[in-house]
Design a protein around this motif. Structure first.
Motif, PDB file in Angstrom:
ATOM      1  N   ILE A 527       0.851  -1.187   0.000  1.00 49.98           N
ATOM      2  CA  ILE A 527       0.000   0.000   0.000  1.00 49.98           C
ATOM      3  C   ILE A 527       0.884   1.234   0.000  1.00 49.98           C
ATOM      4  O   ILE A 527       2.014   1.223   0.505  1.00 49.98           O
ATOM      5  N   CYS A 528       0.392   2.314  -0.604  1.00 50.52           N
ATOM      6  CA  CYS A 528       1.077   3.606  -0.532  1.00 50.52           C
ATOM      7  C   CYS A 528       0.041   4.705  -0.690  1.00 50.52           C
ATOM      8  O   CYS A 528      -1.126   4.443  -1.016  1.00 50.52           O
ATOM      9  N   CYS A 529       0.474   5.944  -0.456  1.00 48.86           N
ATOM     10  CA  CYS A 529      -0.418   7.102  -0.523  1.00 48.86           C
ATOM     11  C   CYS A 529       0.242   8.164  -1.391  1.00 48.86           C
ATOM     12  O   CYS A 529       1.444   8.436  -1.242  1.00 48.86           O
ATOM     13  N   ASP A 530      -0.503   8.759  -2.328  1.00 49.47           N
ATOM     14  CA  ASP A 530       0.079   9.821  -3.154  1.00 49.47           C
ATOM     15  C   ASP A 530      -0.085  11.177  -2.462  1.00 49.47           C
ATOM     16  O   ASP A 530      -0.724  11.269  -1.399  1.00 49.47           O
ATOM     17  N   PRO A 531       0.485  12.247  -3.002  1.00 54.81           N
ATOM     18  CA  PRO A 531       0.423  13.554  -2.335  1.00 54.81           C
ATOM     19  C   PRO A 531      -0.990  14.087  -2.123  1.00 54.81           C
ATOM     20  O   PRO A 531      -1.198  14.974  -1.297  1.00 54.81           O
ATOM     21  N   GLY A 533      -3.522  12.255  -1.119  1.00 59.60           N
ATOM     22  CA  GLY A 533      -4.206  11.435  -0.135  1.00 59.60           C
ATOM     23  C   GLY A 533      -4.867  10.205  -0.702  1.00 59.60           C
ATOM     24  O   GLY A 533      -5.487   9.428   0.040  1.00 59.60           O
ATOM     25  N   ASN A 534      -4.768   9.977  -2.023  1.00 58.19           N
ATOM     26  CA  ASN A 534      -5.341   8.771  -2.616  1.00 58.19           C
ATOM     27  C   ASN A 534      -4.593   7.536  -2.124  1.00 58.19           C
ATOM     28  O   ASN A 534      -3.359   7.544  -2.011  1.00 58.19           O
ATOM     29  N   ILE A 535      -5.332   6.472  -1.839  1.00 58.38           N
ATOM     30  CA  ILE A 535      -4.754   5.233  -1.326  1.00 58.38           C
ATOM     31  C   ILE A 535      -4.632   4.232  -2.465  1.00 58.38           C
ATOM     32  O   ILE A 535      -5.610   3.919  -3.150  1.00 58.38           O
ATOM     33  N   ILE A 536      -3.412   3.710  -2.680  1.00 57.97           N
ATOM     34  CA  ILE A 536      -3.134   2.777  -3.771  1.00 57.97           C
ATOM     35  C   ILE A 536      -2.772   1.424  -3.166  1.00 57.97           C
ATOM     36  O   ILE A 536      -1.884   1.334  -2.318  1.00 57.97           O
ATOM     37  N   PHE A 548      -8.159   4.175  -4.187  1.00 55.69           N
ATOM     38  CA  PHE A 548      -9.283   4.715  -3.436  1.00 55.69           C
ATOM     39  C   PHE A 548      -9.043   6.204  -3.166  1.00 55.69           C
ATOM     40  O   PHE A 548      -7.894   6.634  -2.996  1.00 55.69           O
ATOM     41  N   ASN A 549     -10.117   6.974  -3.125  1.00 55.05           N
ATOM     42  CA  ASN A 549     -10.007   8.386  -2.776  1.00 55.05           C
ATOM     43  C   ASN A 549      -9.601   8.535  -1.313  1.00 55.05           C
ATOM     44  O   ASN A 549      -9.640   7.579  -0.537  1.00 55.05           O
ATOM     45  N   GLY A 763       1.348  -4.465   4.454  1.00 53.56           N
ATOM     46  CA  GLY A 763       1.792  -3.142   4.033  1.00 53.56           C
ATOM     47  C   GLY A 763       1.307  -2.037   4.961  1.00 53.56           C
ATOM     48  O   GLY A 763       0.267  -2.146   5.611  1.00 53.56           O
ATOM     49  N   ILE A 764       2.070  -0.936   5.017  1.00 57.48           N
ATOM     50  CA  ILE A 764       1.730   0.174   5.895  1.00 57.48           C
ATOM     51  C   ILE A 764       2.216   1.482   5.269  1.00 57.48           C
ATOM     52  O   ILE A 764       3.242   1.506   4.582  1.00 57.48           O
ATOM     53  N   CYS A 765       1.466   2.568   5.464  1.00 59.38           N
ATOM     54  CA  CYS A 765       1.885   3.891   4.987  1.00 59.38           C
ATOM     55  C   CYS A 765       1.235   4.957   5.855  1.00 59.38           C
ATOM     56  O   CYS A 765       0.372   4.654   6.699  1.00 59.38           O
TER      57      CYS A 765
END
Length: 785
Positions: A527-531, A533-536, A548-549, A763-765
């Motif tokens: 898992i990761c997060c873009d700038p 705040g979207n969750i991938i 995800f939003n 996974g963690i973010c």
């Protein structure tokens, strides 16, 4: 703000509906919108709608008239329709007149000049609607000049009557305004849209609008109130400065336009000159190469001719030997047919001589007299390198290609330095090692006040900046090149307080359930997060990536089962680079794939193997501010570092003899710290390793167990904005949080399927808002804390 009225008073719009603008005739619409007939008796209402007199007569009820278009009710008083202005709609007229103007007259300076010229006639323009005269007191009847006006009683008062009138208990609470000049009235009255029978006699300076007496007593209590005539006089006095300001702005625009036009011409000319220089340089080298080519080809031809002539001569001799052999064979046949001994002896003698000659020729011709050795030796081996470095095009910094990356351009913590970097690139999208101009970086706080920003280092076209926000709120980071914003600048940065990790309990919310539909998950891991705040999420067993939003709602998905480009075979993890590209470890296809934020395939690298750049079940992936890609190459027992294009850079092998003390047989989770150092979890030896940015080992913490700072199957690892380290443990079913130096801080989670419980977290973010997001692998869900 310039209004329709102000333009009219400035001379840009005639008050009588006719005339001309800037010396050009004003086209006059003569078609009534009601009867659709061409009329010359058009009348304009207070609401600026216009109709013919015949249609208005049919809709007049005594002294009242309702606008057929907007239903506004107007009191015609004793003037009737004759009190209305004749003519057509001014706004349409003047728009049409501007369209009919020649190109030069549409220039701002031409319009402003027209306004300035007509300004001298402003007093005549105003005089048709406003007159200036002295008002008398209506209470004492002593023919004394009034100084105030009682809005409640609608009476003008002198200074002597004001005190008495204010103590009149029988009246309602009144608000006094400056005296009303009863002769300063329009040829027809305008009525309030709220209080339909009240005339608009005043101007509220606070709201900048015309109001009636009831509006003054109700909606505008405490506001500064002026008579309409006084407001008009004030605006009249302001008009010269407004026109002058417009002229100044027009001159400024003209100057900028001249500079831009000159710049365009200069760019074209300079490009043509530089293009000619490039062609001359290349052509000169081409001519030199062509001369050398001719010389070398001539040598080749000479070699070819000489070698060929020798072999042709040898061929002729061999053909002659063949003829001799045929002759010798004929002599043998003749000997067999001879009848006399003398004949046989003679044949034998001739045959012996011929065979001896053949043998001599064969001895001389038994090998090829020439070989095919013709070789070209490149004496100047760096030639190609020299050609590649023959010249370079320099164009300065391009705002279109220059980028900013790092946490500091989208989130920050109060009281902690936020850092980001700007990579300067030219107009060919190539990094500029030594920019000839500066990048303009400015930061503004929530109250729009400037924030101090410091350029820490400059190296190889990369500028590192930092700033320290002192309050929470939204900050603005502006990055410009020659006055033009780069990329997504200006960028909004969310600044929040430091987070207290000691009160984590149940999850705030969660997303996902077991399944293969949109928004459902099957054995997710990375898992990761873009700038934004979207969750991938790497939805591993569904062989896809889901996005995800920030609020947890489903956004999109991409990928399917397969080995082709864009397809997956158990994708394990995801990361995001500074361009918001999504990097995916395609685990069982032994490769890394890169996609756009919408899931469009860009490129891939890696294949199964153990050589540098090859992969064997890659698991986790991370990306730093420079877009370098870090991969845990699990079955090769190492981590590898790649460039953004997938070029192998470096590795840390856990089988290296120099790393005996730091060996980790199965690296799993990886991440970068803010300083660029690397963290790696080892799944089998239950440890967390710290590596320097150059992959040199620093320290290692943890051992197998369930206590604080102990691990049992550690999986994902992440770092928050404060540098705290978060590690998920697959078999302890918890998350441990460590300080930046590796000392234990706190922990949360336990085995289960309830809120705040885990079944093999992976996974963690951490999101820009500070949420800890954990993949609950066994429960097929994503948890927010």
């Amino acid at each position: 703000m310039l209004t329709y009225t102000s333009l009219s008073m400035a001379g840009l719009l005639p008050p009588d509906g006719g005339g001309a603008v800037g010396g050009y005739p004003t086209p006059t619409p003569t078609v009534c919108p009601l009867c659709l007939a061409h009329r010359d008796d058009m009348m304009t209402l207070d609401c600026n709608h216009h109709f013919c007199k015949r249609c208005l007569n049919q809709r007049t009820d005594g002294n009242l008239l309702k606008c057929p278009s907007c239903d506004r009710l107007m009191d015609l008083h004793d003037h009737g329709l004759e009190g209305l202005q004749g003519g057509s709609n001014y706004l349409i007229n003047n728009i049409l007149s501007l369209v009919s103007m020649p190109g030069d007259s549409l220039h701002p300076s031409a319009l402003i000049s027209t306004a300035s010229t007509n300004l001298s006639n402003t007093s005549q323009t105003l005089s048709w609607s406003i007159e200036s005269s002295e008002t008398r007191c209506q209470l004492c009847r002593l023919d004394i000049s009034a100084s105030r006006y009682c809005v409640g009683c609608k009476m003008s008062l002198c200074s002597g009557c004001i005190a008495t009138h204010q103590h009149d208990q029988s009246s309602i609470i009144q608000q006094l305004a400056p005296p009303l000049d009863q002769r300063a009235v329009h040829l027809h009255h305008s009525y309030c849209s709220t209080h339909h029978h009240e005339t608009l006699d005043f101007c509220c300076k606070h709201c900048t609008q015309a109001v009636c007496r009831k509006c003054v007593l109700q909606e505008h209590i405490g506001h500064t109130i002026l008579r309409l005539s006084e407001a008009a006089d004030e605006f009249k006095k302001m008009m010269p400065s407004i026109v002058q300001d417009l002229k100044t702005k027009g001159d400024c625009v003209n100057n900028i336009l001249t500079q831009v036009e000159h710049g365009i011409e200069s760019i074209d000319n300079r490009a043509k000159t530089v293009g000619g220089e490039v062609q001359s340089c290349i052509r000169a080298n081409i001519l030199a190469l062509e001369d050398k080519e001719r010389e070398l080809l001539l040598q080749v031809e000479n070699v070819r001719k000489t070698k060929r002539d020798i072999l042709v001569s040898q061929k002729s001799q061999l053909n002659l030997v063949k003829n001799h052999l045929v002759e010798a064979a004929s002599m043998v046949i003749n000997a067999q047919q001879a009848q006399h001994h003398t004949e046989l002896v003679n044949i034998e003698q001739g045959l012996q001589k011929l065979v001896s000659k053949i043998q001599g020729d064969i001895n001389q011709l038994n090998i090829c007299h020439e070989d095919d050795y013709i070789e070209f030796t490149l004496r100047d081996h760096p030639l190609r390198s020299s050609i590649s470095q023959l010249g370079a095009i320099h164009s300065g910094i391009s705002s279109r290609h220059t980028t900013a990356s790092g946490h500091g351009v989208y989130c920050a913590i109060v009281g902690k330095y936020a850092k980001f970097m700007v990579t300067c690139r030219n107009h060919c999208n190539k990094k500029i090692a030594r920019p000839r101009e500066a990048v303009d970086v400015k930061i503004y706080g929530p109250d729009a006040s400037p924030v101090t920003v410091e350029c820490v280092t400059k190296s190889d076209g990369v500028c590192h900046y930092q700033y320290c926000p002192l309050t929470t709120g939204t900050y603005i980071v502006s990055i410009q090149v020659r006055g033009r914003h780069i990329g997504e600048s200006p960028m909004k940065v969310k600044v929040r307080k430091r987070r207290n990790y000691f009160n984590i309990g149940d999850s705030d919310h969660q997303i996902g359930t077991d399944g293969e539909q949109e928004g459902q998950l099957c054995r997710p891991w990375g898992i990761c997060c873009d700038p934004y705040g979207n969750i991938i999420v790497a939805d591993r067993s569904n062989n896809r990536v889901q996005i995800f939003n920030a609020d947890g709602s489903y956004k999109l998905k991409f990928g399917e089962t397969g080995t082709a480009l864009g397809q997956f075979n158990r994708p394990a993890s995801v990361a995001v680079n500074s361009l918001n590209h999504i990097i995916v470890t395609d685990k069982d296809n032994h490769r890394i794939q890169v996609f756009t934020s919408e899931g469009k395939f860009l490129h891939s690298f890696g294949e199964r193997g153990s050589m540098n750049g090859q992969l064997h079940y890659p698991w986790d992936v991370a990306c730093n501010a420079e877009d370098r890609i870090l991969v845990s190459d699990t079955r090769n027992h190492r981590i590898q570092l790649f460039s953004s294009a997938g070029i192998y850079l470096h590795k840390f092998s856990f089988h290296s003899p120099s790393h005996q003390r730091m060996q980790l047989p199965q690296p799993r989770g990886v991440c970068f710290t803010e300083s660029g150092d690397i963290l790696v979890t080892d799944f089998n030896k239950h440890k967390l390793m710290f590596l320097r940015y150059d992959l040199q080992p620093l320290q290692m913490i943890g051992n197998e167990g369930q206590g604080n700072s102990q691990f049992f199957r550690p999986q994902g690892v992440a770092v928050d904005l404060e540098g705290n380290i978060l590690v998920s443990e697959g078999r302890n079913n918890r998350v441990q949080i460590f300080r930046p130096d590796g000392t234990f801080l706190t922990k949360f989670g336990s085995l289960g399927s309830g809120s705040g419980e885990f079944d093999r977290p992976s996974g963690i973010c951490v999101t820009p808002d500070g949420y800890i997001v954990v993949v609950d692998f066994g429960n097929n869900r994503i948890m927010f804390f």
